[in-house]
Design an enzyme around this catalytic site. Structure first.
Site, PDB file in Angstrom:
ATOM      1  N   SER A  20      44.182  57.734  10.314  1.00 29.95           N
ATOM      2  CA  SER A  20      44.530  57.131   9.034  1.00 29.95           C
ATOM      3  C   SER A  20      43.309  56.491   8.366  1.00 29.95           C
ATOM      4  CB  SER A  20      45.601  56.059   9.259  1.00 29.95           C
ATOM      5  OG  SER A  20      45.886  55.398   8.054  1.00 29.95           O
ATOM      6  N   ASN A  68      33.631  49.284   7.416  1.00 29.77           N
ATOM      7  CA  ASN A  68      34.308  49.525   6.151  1.00 29.77           C
ATOM      8  C   ASN A  68      35.296  48.425   5.847  1.00 29.77           C
ATOM      9  OD1 ASN A  68      37.364  50.466   5.967  1.00 29.77           O
ATOM     10  ND2 ASN A  68      36.603  51.036   7.992  1.00 29.77           N
ATOM     11  N   ALA A  69      35.512  48.225   4.564  1.00 32.14           N
ATOM     12  CA  ALA A  69      36.530  47.280   4.110  1.00 32.14           C
ATOM     13  C   ALA A  69      37.120  47.827   2.816  1.00 32.14           C
ATOM     14  CB  ALA A  69      35.933  45.893   3.890  1.00 32.14           C
ATOM     15  N   ASN A  98      51.377  56.481   8.041  1.00 32.57           N
ATOM     16  CA  ASN A  98      50.842  55.192   8.479  1.00 32.57           C
ATOM     17  C   ASN A  98      51.254  54.125   7.470  1.00 32.57           C
ATOM     18  OD1 ASN A  98      48.643  53.014   8.294  1.00 32.57           O
ATOM     19  ND2 ASN A  98      48.171  53.968  10.261  1.00 32.57           N
ATOM     20  N   CYS A 128      45.356  46.164  10.394  1.00 31.26           N
ATOM     21  CA  CYS A 128      44.271  46.365   9.434  1.00 31.26           C
ATOM     22  C   CYS A 128      43.464  45.088   9.306  1.00 31.26           C
ATOM     23  CB  CYS A 128      44.777  46.773   8.066  1.00 31.26           C
ATOM     24  SG  CYS A 128      43.414  47.015   6.902  1.00 31.26           S
ATOM     25  N   THR A 191      39.841  49.366  14.002  1.00 36.41           N
ATOM     26  CA  THR A 191      38.428  48.970  14.008  1.00 36.41           C
ATOM     27  C   THR A 191      38.227  47.560  14.558  1.00 36.41           C
ATOM     28  OG1 THR A 191      38.708  48.258  11.733  1.00 36.41           O
ATOM     29  CG2 THR A 191      37.762  50.454  12.106  1.00 36.41           C
ATOM     30  N   GLY A 263      38.442  59.752  13.470  1.00 31.25           N
ATOM     31  CA  GLY A 263      38.302  58.997  12.230  1.00 31.25           C
ATOM     32  C   GLY A 263      36.942  59.165  11.592  1.00 31.25           C
TER      33      GLY A 263
END
Lengths: 302, 261
Positions: A20, A68-69, A98, A128, A191, A263
């Site tokens: 995802s 990443n954000a 997801n 997340c 992550t 990913g």
């Protein structure tokens, strides 16, 4: 050679699934290959309402990894059902939706909304790291993981995967909490929270200040956590974290994973999932493995 | 439908310094690449022999000679990845994805200002060459100082008129590339690529004068083909609603009226 695996009652052609957030809703990749060749497709995280996401910069490279954000930019569940899902089904993809919510009720509502659709599985993102309101709080507390799993389980007939955060004290406890709540499987790792600083400007590189670290840099941590989770629960484990090659995928299967997600590799190479699938097949044929299921949990610990 | 050119290995035919620390790389690319390429598009380069650098580096197309299958890139060695790309030896190969993104559109413009700043000068050369086939292109190129100037002769050949500007006045007009055009008649179209303050000034000027204007943006980028949603820029729809667009797939060229800088 047999590559198919059974994930929570769903027959997958093979154990390779794009993760995802790295695959959108598949459209971009369908310009490169037939996405029905994949075991399944885990969609971009879906929320009840559309989300704009975080301001840029949203990504930066770190040694053997990326931070990443994105902040769950997505069109919302209604647009997913109307525009994205029919297209994915038409391509012949097995769809793992997801989902992310801000409360236990929101997760349950999302599950209920998606229950009558053609998705194969639900993947509940309790982890997340890039939205302040919900994900982090949910993902780090076993009690809440259990509550979310329970509420989602009650709201849908679809098999439910709970996607776990590595940002916890004890991953085995988190996996057990999901199982106790009624999850059909767990997927991990999301992550690891990280950070990068621009020395010239003395500012964080990412506008969100922190971001999620992924890629080969996290692979040993991910492998260890998948192993511990698989030891702790009797439901299937879907492993991910820096898988770049077919041999990486095989290692996660040996650690006890029923399937794997790819990913970060999708960001370096649009063909990554197909290449990894072919490499896994090659690995099996080179090692006299007639059925990929022989690998699952095949780790020997003296 | 599989219709995108998969990643391919491109041979480095020549490499030379351009001035300003930039390096010119000439690479051999297939016919399909040449057919799909337009000014303003970019390629996404894998850092050679360095798997620890997971992300590709987006580099705009500086020039293309389709008859020789020749792609020209101007690369500024900024970090370790671009330094490694610049140090590739002639005869070596680099893995490439592209051409990617949406380029500039000439539409029916007969007069064009092509404004470039710093490394953003590079894509203007390809645009000058292509658009000069049916329009009068005035290239205005801004550099920090005289030593940073590159490809001046190529621009002389391809543009109808060339204006050079430097921030410190060591060459050409003393000031920025937009101000250098203040005495010129207004064009049908402005295209621009360069640092954000320059793009902002161009945007403001174009909107103030009601001119068609396309801006090429830069952003930290992930996949390069629209999947990861990391290279965002703010855009404004007609009803005033703000969105995040993808610089790689929705851009890198945006209509000046739509993008929020």
């Amino acid at each position: 050679m047999r590559l198919s695996v059974n994930l929570c009652g769903v027959e997958l052609k093979n154990p390779i699934i794009p993760a995802s957030g790295t695959f959108g809703f598949g459209r971009e990749f369908s310009r490169y290959y037939d996405i029905s060749r994949l075991g399944a497709v885990a969609t971009k995280g879906i929320t009840p309402l559309p989300r704009l996401g975080n301001p840029p910069a949203r990504i930066t490279e770190t040694p053997s990894g990326i931070l990443n954000a994105v902040g769950l930019q997505n069109p919302g569940v209604d647009a997913f059902i109307e525009e994205e899902l029919p297209w994915l089904i038409q391509q012949g993809a097995t769809v793992i939706a997801n989902v992310s919510g801000n409360s236990v009720d929101e997760y349950a509502e999302l599950a209920e909304t998606l229950d009558s659709t053609d998705i194969a599985l639900l993947e509940v993102n309790v982890s997340c790291p890039n939205i302040h309101a919900g994900g982090c709080v949910f993902g780090s507390d076993p009690g809440t993981i259990r509550d979310v799993a329970k509420a989602v389980r009650a709201a849908t007939r679809k098999p439910v995967l709970v996607k776990l955060s590595p940002n916890v004290a004890d991953i085995a406890e988190a996996a057990k909490a999901a199982e106790e709540g009624g999850a059909d499987g767990v997927s991990l790792i999301n992550t690891l929270t990280g950070m990068a600083i621009d020395l010239k400007t003395r500012r964080p590189v990412l506008a969100n200040v922190t971001g999620g670290l992924s890629g080969p840099a996290v692979r040993p941590v991910a492998l260890r956590m998948c192993y511990q989770a698989a030891q702790a629960v009797s439901i299937p484990v879907v492993g991910m974290g820096g898988i770049m090659t077919g041999e990486d995928a095989a290692a996660f299967l040996l650690a006890g994973c029923t399937a794997v997600q790819v990913g970060t590799a999708n960001l370096s190479d649009p063909m990554a999932c197909i290449r990894i699938l072919e490499e896994l097949e090659h690995y099996c044929s080179q090692n006299g493995i007639a059925d990929v299921n022989e690998l699952i949990g095949g780790l020997i610990v003296e | 439908m599989s219709n995108a050119l998969p990643p391919f290995s491109a041979k480095l035919l020549s490499s030379r310094p351009l001035g300003g620390g930039m390096r010119e790389l000439c690479l051999e690319v297939p016919d399909e690449f040449c057919r799909a390429s337009r000014p303003g598009m970019f390629v996404h380069l894998k850092v050679p022999d360095a798997p620890q650098h997971l992300l590709r580096r987006p580099i705009s197309i500086m020039d293309l000679e389709p008859e020789d299958n020749l792609l020209v890139l101007g690369v500024q060695p900024k970090g370790e990845g671009t330094r490694l790309i610049c140090s590739l030896r002639e005869g070596g190969c680099i893995e490439m994805l592209g051409p990617l993104g949406n380029g500039f559109s000439l539409n029916d413009a007969k007069t064009v200002w092509a404004i470039g700043g710093g490394v953003g000068v590079a894509p203007m050369l390809y645009a000058c060459r292509e658009f000069s086939k049916s329009a009068r292109v005035t290239a205005s190129l801004g550099f920090r100082t005289r030593d940073m100037i590159f490809s001046e002769r190529d621009f002389h050949e391809s543009a109808f008129r060339l204006v050079i500007a430097t921030d410190d006045g060591t060459a050409g007009f003393h000031g920025n590339a937009l101000a250098a055009l203040s005495s010129h008649p207004l064009p049908d179209l402005i295209i621009a690529c360069g640092p954000t303050p320059m793009l902002k000034a161009v945007q403001e000027f174009a909107l103030g004068h009601n001119l068609h204007c396309q801006l090429s943006l830069e952003q930290r980028m992930g996949c390069g083909y629209g999947a990861c949603l990391t290279c965002s820029c703010r855009t404004m729809s007609r009803d005033g609603e703000e969105h995040y667009a993808r610089v790689c797939a929705d851009g890198p060229v945006f209509d000046a009226g739509k993008v929020v800088l």
